[in-house]
Write a protein that holds these residues in place. Structure first.
Motif, mmCIF file in Angstrom:
data_model
loop_
_atom_site.group_PDB
_atom_site.id
_atom_site.type_symbol
_atom_site.label_atom_id
_atom_site.label_comp_id
_atom_site.label_asym_id
_atom_site.label_seq_id
_atom_site.Cartn_x
_atom_site.Cartn_y
_atom_site.Cartn_z
ATOM 1 N N ARG A 131 43.058 52.343 31.744
ATOM 2 C CA ARG A 131 43.768 53.430 32.454
ATOM 3 C C ARG A 131 44.023 53.069 33.911
ATOM 4 N N ILE A 132 43.124 52.279 34.519
ATOM 5 C CA ILE A 132 43.418 51.816 35.894
ATOM 6 C C ILE A 132 44.604 50.852 35.855
ATOM 7 N N ILE A 133 44.588 49.913 34.892
ATOM 8 C CA ILE A 133 45.691 48.942 34.802
ATOM 9 C C ILE A 133 47.028 49.660 34.626
ATOM 10 N N ALA A 134 47.002 50.727 33.846
ATOM 11 C CA ALA A 134 48.248 51.460 33.563
ATOM 12 C C ALA A 134 48.827 52.136 34.805
ATOM 13 N N THR A 135 48.033 52.227 35.892
ATOM 14 C CA THR A 135 48.572 52.825 37.125
ATOM 15 C C THR A 135 49.341 51.794 37.960
ATOM 16 N N GLY A 136 49.304 50.516 37.561
ATOM 17 C CA GLY A 136 49.974 49.475 38.341
ATOM 18 C C GLY A 136 51.485 49.524 38.211
ATOM 19 N N SER A 137 52.177 48.749 39.100
ATOM 20 C CA SER A 137 53.641 48.698 39.000
ATOM 21 C C SER A 137 54.041 47.772 37.842
ATOM 22 N N ASP A 138 53.194 46.835 37.518
ATOM 23 C CA ASP A 138 53.326 46.034 36.293
ATOM 24 C C ASP A 138 51.906 45.651 35.866
ATOM 25 N N ILE A 139 51.762 44.891 34.785
ATOM 26 C CA ILE A 139 50.417 44.594 34.261
ATOM 27 C C ILE A 139 49.594 43.817 35.298
ATOM 28 N N LYS A 140 50.230 42.812 35.908
ATOM 29 C CA LYS A 140 49.505 41.992 36.901
ATOM 30 C C LYS A 140 49.008 42.874 38.043
ATOM 31 N N ASP A 141 49.889 43.708 38.562
ATOM 32 C CA ASP A 141 49.499 44.606 39.658
ATOM 33 C C ASP A 141 48.376 45.549 39.202
ATOM 34 N N GLY A 142 48.471 46.014 37.954
ATOM 35 C CA GLY A 142 47.438 46.912 37.415
ATOM 36 C C GLY A 142 46.081 46.212 37.337
ATOM 37 N N ILE A 143 46.082 44.943 36.919
ATOM 38 C CA ILE A 143 44.805 44.198 36.831
ATOM 39 C C ILE A 143 44.237 44.007 38.236
ATOM 40 N N GLU A 144 45.105 43.674 39.184
ATOM 41 C CA GLU A 144 44.628 43.495 40.567
ATOM 42 C C GLU A 144 44.045 44.796 41.120
ATOM 43 N N LYS A 145 44.691 45.909 40.792
ATOM 44 C CA LYS A 145 44.167 47.224 41.221
ATOM 45 C C LYS A 145 42.786 47.447 40.606
ATOM 46 N N MET A 146 42.661 47.084 39.322
ATOM 47 C CA MET A 146 41.388 47.274 38.619
ATOM 48 C C MET A 146 40.288 46.456 39.317
ATOM 49 N N TYR A 147 40.608 45.197 39.674
ATOM 50 C CA TYR A 147 39.615 44.359 40.360
ATOM 51 C C TYR A 147 39.130 45.018 41.658
ATOM 52 N N LYS A 148 40.081 45.653 42.364
ATOM 53 C CA LYS A 148 39.715 46.258 43.666
ATOM 54 C C LYS A 148 38.781 47.448 43.476
ATOM 55 N N ARG A 149 38.943 48.171 42.373
ATOM 56 C CA ARG A 149 38.157 49.407 42.214
ATOM 57 C C ARG A 149 36.818 49.187 41.520
ATOM 58 N N VAL A 150 36.761 48.180 40.653
ATOM 59 C CA VAL A 150 35.560 47.995 39.823
ATOM 60 C C VAL A 150 34.477 47.221 40.574
ATOM 61 N N LYS A 151 33.255 47.781 40.596
ATOM 62 C CA LYS A 151 32.097 47.025 41.090
ATOM 63 C C LYS A 151 31.318 46.574 39.872
ATOM 64 N N GLY A 152 30.910 45.329 39.876
ATOM 65 C CA GLY A 152 30.250 44.791 38.689
ATOM 66 C C GLY A 152 31.097 43.644 38.188
ATOM 67 N N SER A 153 31.368 43.619 36.900
ATOM 68 C CA SER A 153 32.194 42.527 36.388
ATOM 69 C C SER A 153 33.033 43.014 35.214
ATOM 70 N N ALA A 154 34.273 42.576 35.172
ATOM 71 C CA ALA A 154 35.137 42.941 34.046
ATOM 72 C C ALA A 154 36.151 41.835 33.807
ATOM 73 N N SER A 155 35.938 41.077 32.738
ATOM 74 C CA SER A 155 36.934 40.102 32.295
ATOM 75 C C SER A 155 37.683 40.734 31.126
ATOM 76 N N ILE A 156 38.978 40.483 31.048
ATOM 77 C CA ILE A 156 39.765 41.166 30.012
ATOM 78 C C ILE A 156 40.754 40.242 29.287
ATOM 79 N N LEU A 157 41.115 40.660 28.089
ATOM 80 C CA LEU A 157 42.286 40.123 27.394
ATOM 81 C C LEU A 157 43.154 41.320 27.064
ATOM 82 N N LEU A 158 44.422 41.237 27.448
ATOM 83 C CA LEU A 158 45.339 42.361 27.227
ATOM 84 C C LEU A 158 46.501 41.880 26.363
#
Ligand code: SF4
Length: 473
Positions: A131-158
């Motif tokens: 849901r954080i990724i979906a707020t991005g202007s595109d998928i890449k931007d959404g993943i970057e937004k997710m990295y900024k908000r998440v504390k801890g670790s999150a690796s993904i395959l989309l």
């Protein structure tokens, strides 16, 4: 923990996806899931607690005819998550642990975002990421937004209609490795997934790196190069990773052997009759110890596997204890009257080591029992995966509470192997385990066995946040 696997192929990827994901079974025990794009998104999720991954998913293979797909084996969340968003439809799997999940979920609900999945009384971490990724202007931007908000670790395959996005967590604590063979790309947590599927490992993604594997032309494009603030999980090499896997090009089995050799070098005066590895994860450490010490390596503890499969997870601690006790059988003829060095990957709670393994050796007539864990005392719960969850679960913290007369916050003196407090803690654990001697691996030798610079490794389990790039993140 979780293990993830993705494939983009010019042919139907169903079998590769199921086998490739299956090789992550040691990384999680609760849920298995795959998603494939085949003119539409198809998603299959099964509980793994009583049946193994392959058996569950083979029945789905005949329904799949897609050329790209993602898979996961997870301890916590039901995955993959499917989302229809302004960026289009996608499915996503994740590996890691979000430390600020409750804060983020609250903030997002205040922003008007709803969650549909639950996970052990919290929101589903993979859904939150999606849901954080979906707020991005595109998928890449959404993943970057997710990295900024998440504390801890999150690796993904989309998985999108056009291909697979792969993104490694910002500090590289979880692995994500690209593999290639004629007509296919794969990306995985564990390179053990590659060997029997004929993929050649190409490289590990950088921390924070985002790539897109395009199924139209089978090209892998780097969308964000990531950073060099690597803090890869050291425990992968010591215990959690599969022996046939390489992380940063360094093989787990070789590291374990090296770690055993270094333990033996500090044990020159110990005269023993045999070296034993606690099955299965202590075994490679024991091989290294035996090579260096020239003491014979033997197998006086064997696992009865036909009725206790690797993926069978008993539902409660008491049943787990009974299962552990029943599964291991001691061979008295090898143990009796012998001085034994016992190699263990690590001591977390110490309960199974004490109540199952050690007890079996004494009952079979061992003369002396010298325990050598292949990593330093675990003093801090992991905050980046789900390996150990609370202070009270750790035997070290029980020892410290007994020594200090209360729980204490600052345990830094206990991280120093030259301190009096460290010696007291080890002696308390030795007595509690009821063994002749106990000597932990030191941090320098563990790092030396891995072979990467100390600052590139996550050592939080042993040192707390003193060496974390993520301190204060
Ligand atoms: S805290 Fe421990 S288990 Fe968690 S990522 Fe760091 S080294 Fe690995």
């Amino acid at each position: 923990m979780s293990g993830i696997f993705g494939v983009v192929s010019e042919k139907n990827c169903a079998e590769t996806l199921v086998y490739g994901t299956d090789y992550n079974t040691h990384m999680g025990t609760e849920y298995g899931g795959i998603a494939v794009y085949d003119d539409e998104f198809k998603r299959y999720i099964h509980r793994m607690s009583s049946v193994n991954f392959k058996m569950r998913f083979f029945e789905n293979i005949k329904d799949i005819n897609g050329k790209h797909g993602i898979g996961v084996v997870s301890d916590l969340d039901e995955q993959p998550i499917y989302l229809k968003s302004k960026l289009g439809e996608f499915c996503i799997v994740s590996a890691g642990r979000i430390d600020n999940i409750n804060v983020l979920a609250k903030e997002m609900m205040e922003e008007g975002i709803c969650f549909g999945e639950v996970s052990k009384k919290s929101v589903n971490a993979t859904e939150l990421i999606a849901r954080i990724i979906a707020t991005g202007s595109d998928i890449k931007d959404g993943i970057e937004k997710m990295y900024k908000r998440v504390k801890g670790s999150a690796s993904i395959l989309l998985l999108s209609k056009d291909g697979i996005y792969a993104a490694r967590d910002s500090f590289g604590r979880n692995t994500l490795i690209l593999g290639r063979k004629e007509g296919s790309w794969a990306v995985c947590s564990e390179t053990a997934s590659f060997h029997n599927l004929d993929f050649e490992p190409i490289r590990d993604l950088n921390p924070g790196e985002i790539v897109f594997i395009d199924c139209a032309n089978l090209e892998c494009k780097v969308l964000n190069q990531g950073n060099d603030k690597k803090q890869i999980c050291s425990f992968l090499w010591i215990y959690t990773g599969f022996p046939a896997s390489n992380y940063e090009g360094i093989n787990a089995e070789i590291v374990r052997e090296e770690s055993g050799k270094l333990l033996a070098k500090r044990d020159k005066d110990l005269k023993a009759d045999l070296v034993v590895g606690v099955p299965d994860s202590g075994f490679a450490h024991a091989i290294g110890y035996a090579i260096e010490s020239k003491i014979p390596l033997r197998r006086p503890l064997v696992k009865y596997t036909p009725t206790y499969g690797r993926s069978y997870t008993p539902p409660s601690q008491s049943i787990r204890n009974v299962t552990a006790r029943m599964k291991l059988i001691a061979i008295k003829e090898i143990i009796q009257n012998n001085i034994i060095v016992l190699l263990e990957d690590s001591i977390v709670r110490g309960t199974q080591l004490k109540n199952v393994t050690v007890e079996k050796f004494w009952r079979a007539g061992a003369k002396e029992l010298h325990v050598r864990p292949a990593c330093p005392p675990l003093l801090f719960p992991c905050i980046y995966s789900t390996s150990t969850r609370t202070n009270s679960e750790l035997v070290t913290r029980r020892a410290i509470a007994a020594i200090e007369g209360k729980d204490i916050e600052d345990v830094s003196e206990y991280t120093n192997p030259d301190s009096e407090k460290y010696a007291k803690m080890v002696e308390w654990i030795r007595k509690d385990l009821n063994v002749t001697s106990l000597k932990f691996q030191n941090i320098e030798d563990m790092v030396k066995a891995i072979g990467l610079p100390k600052e590139k490794l996550c050592l939080h389990c042993w040192l707390g946040c003193s060496n974390c790039h993520a301190k204060g993140e």
